[in-house]
Design an enzyme around this catalytic site. Structure first.
Site, PDB file in Angstrom:
ATOM      1  N   ARG A 171     -28.948 -22.494   9.913  1.00 61.35           N
ATOM      2  CA  ARG A 171     -28.117 -21.631  10.553  1.00 61.35           C
ATOM      3  C   ARG A 171     -27.660 -21.015  11.381  1.00 61.35           C
ATOM      4  NH1 ARG A 171     -31.471 -17.967   5.687  1.00 61.35           N
ATOM      5  NH2 ARG A 171     -31.855 -19.476   4.310  1.00 61.35           N
TER       6      ARG A 171
ATOM      7  N   ARG B 299     -36.141 -15.968  14.076  1.00 58.61           N
ATOM      8  CA  ARG B 299     -35.023 -16.478  13.932  1.00 58.61           C
ATOM      9  C   ARG B 299     -34.233 -17.060  14.650  1.00 58.61           C
ATOM     10  NH1 ARG B 299     -31.295 -12.758  10.622  1.00 58.61           N
ATOM     11  NH2 ARG B 299     -33.094 -10.768  10.951  1.00 58.61           N
TER      12      ARG B 299
ATOM     13  N   GLU C  71     -39.068  -9.552   6.499  1.00 58.84           N
ATOM     14  CA  GLU C  71     -39.614 -10.392   5.372  1.00 58.84           C
ATOM     15  C   GLU C  71     -39.400 -11.570   5.285  1.00 58.84           C
ATOM     16  OE1 GLU C  71     -35.653 -13.628   3.081  1.00 58.84           O
ATOM     17  OE2 GLU C  71     -34.925 -11.658   4.321  1.00 58.84           O
TER      18      GLU C  71
ATOM     19  N   SER D 175     -37.518 -14.790  -0.263  1.00 59.38           N
ATOM     20  CA  SER D 175     -36.542 -13.712  -1.582  1.00 59.38           C
ATOM     21  C   SER D 175     -36.290 -14.760  -2.452  1.00 59.38           C
ATOM     22  CB  SER D 175     -35.078 -14.103  -0.294  1.00 59.38           C
ATOM     23  OG  SER D 175     -34.728 -13.023  -0.813  1.00 59.38           O
TER      24      SER D 175
ATOM     25  N   ARG E 277     -41.649 -18.280  10.163  1.00 58.40           N
ATOM     26  CA  ARG E 277     -42.354 -16.798  10.170  1.00 58.40           C
ATOM     27  C   ARG E 277     -43.830 -16.251   9.429  1.00 58.40           C
ATOM     28  NH1 ARG E 277     -37.163 -12.349   8.453  1.00 58.40           N
ATOM     29  NH2 ARG E 277     -36.230 -13.306  10.098  1.00 58.40           N
TER      30      ARG E 277
END
Length: 430
Positions: free
Chosen positions: A262, A277, A349, A352, A391
């Protein structure tokens, strides 16, 4: 992607659903394009009928020696041919404009999704575990003594720039063990079929899974025209594109462990420290393709699969339903699972899970054949992290940290770590 017929049938309901997302009404513009397209198609069909009729009469006029009528009819055929071409071009342009407009409109939220503007309006629906208490100030993952030797950001920056990490030694092995534990659990206990998918895909796969055209800036595009996948949701979901599946074969539950990429466009300055991130990361992704009547139950099941991973690792978490203003573009309903990070003193988070309804299926023409017969209908598709490996590594390291800089690892990882469940302050696995 939305069905223009549904909008045509009840434009007010469509606009009301968009308003719950905080978006302006668009049905009038869509229906104007639809009307232009339909009028042009109808006109082209009428002109074609006139041309065909005139064409049949041309021969009769010539045979009768009626030169005037022959020339008139021949001129009419030519005129109708031009008229048809003009109308068909008008219909094509209106159809392209309508499709482009529909592709930019997000999915409509389910009726029970809470209305809100941002994450502050999300609603907690579950909580598990109590955040650990420490007799010292807990550190973030990249500050823990035992982690520092195995989490190298400087070398990664030399290789690739910012937002990359190089894992080595014990930390790299723990990261690998986590991914294997997740995969094996989902396959052996949760009934998902393991896949190994490409990480390079064509435009159609990104478009069909609602990543294009709206989110092109969030992904990496190679000079050969391939996209690096942001998640294997793209490859797993698009694997049924164009298919007509048997209802008896639903739900189709899939899982894959892949690299993900990403660009993190728009996230400048956010989570720049550590590996929370990154441009490149690994994820174990779950995808379900199911009957429309069972998609909500499948969402709850998928959420439990992800929660179960955290529970077996002993990591406290909470689950929230995203409000309409915080939901993703393609989602009808989303459950975010947030894991406790002691170093930050907050939940972040880690998964999801979303149902998209038939939003993606319409884009990629994925349908099923009803068991009792009848016309094929669109499947529903769902996706969820099961989990984001990096994560999860962060959460495990922070929750297991000790005052001396070592880390206690969850017993459940023993089979994948050769029974060695301590990361020493020197960065060794013992």
């Amino acid at each position: 992607m939305h069905d223009i017929r549904t909008i045509r049938d009840d434009p007010a309901a469509f606009d009301a659903a968009l308003a719950r997302r905080g978006l302006a009404s668009v049905s009038a513009d869509l229906l104007a394009l639809d009307e232009t397209r339909r009028r042009a198609i109808t006109g082209a069909e009428a002109a074609l009928a006139d041309r065909n009729a005139a064409s049949k009469q041309v021969g009769a006029a010539k045979a009768a020696g009626d030169d005037a009528e022959f020339e008139r009819l021949r001129g009419l055929v030519a005129a109708k041919k031009d008229e048809i071409a003009t109308l068909e071009d008008e219909a094509r342009k209106a159809d392209e404009a309508l499709r482009a407009a529909l592709l930019e409109i997000p999915n409509l939220p389910d009726a029970d999704v809470p209305v809100g503007k941002d994450e502050a309006d999300n609603v907690e629906i579950a909580r598990w575990g109590e955040p650990a208490t420490f007799d010292f100030a807990p550190k973030e993952h990249f500050e823990i003594a035992g982690v520092i030797p195995g989490m190298d950001f400087e070398t990664a920056a030399k290789l690739s720039g910012s937002r990359f990490v190089l894992l080595r030694g014990a930390v790299a092995r723990i990261h690998r063990a986590l991914a294997q534990f997740m995969l094996d659990t989902h396959v052996a206990e949760n009934g998902l079929m393991e896949h190994m998918t490409p990480v390079l895909v064509r435009d159609d796969a990104m478009l069909g899974t609602d990543k294009l055209p709206k989110f092109g800036d969030d992904s990496f595009l190679t000079r050969e025209g391939y996209w690096l996948i942001p998640t294997s949701e793209v490859t797993l979901t698009y694997s049924v594109a164009g298919d007509v599946l048997d209802e008896a074969g639903l739900p189709r539950r899939m899982v894959a462990h892949t690299l993900c990429f990403r660009s993190e466009a728009g996230s400048a300055g956010r989570d720049t420290a550590g590996m929370l991130r990154q441009h490149q990361f690994e994820k174990v992704e779950m995808v379900s393709v199911t009957h429309p009547d069972r998609s909500r139950a499948e969402l709850d099941r998928m959420t439990r699969c992800a929660e179960g991973i955290l529970e077996r690792l002993g990591l406290p978490y909470r689950t929230v339903v995203l409000c309409t203003g915080d939901m993703g573009f393609g989602a009808r309903r989303t459950h975010d699972i947030e894991v406790w990070l002691p170093g930050q003193g907050t939940y972040r988070e880690i998964s999801s899970c979303s149902t998209t309804g038939d939003f993606q299926a319409r884009r990629m023409n994925a349908r099923f054949r009803p068991a009792g017969g009848g016309k094929p209908d669109y499947v529903h598709t769902l996706n969820g992290s099961g989990l984001a490996v990096g994560r999860c590594l962060i959460a495990m390291l922070e929750n297991g940290q000790r005052a001396d800089g070592s880390v206690a690892l969850p017993e459940v990882l023993g089979p994948w770590l050769g029974g060695r469940l301590t990361l020493t302050a020197e960065g060794e696995l013992v």
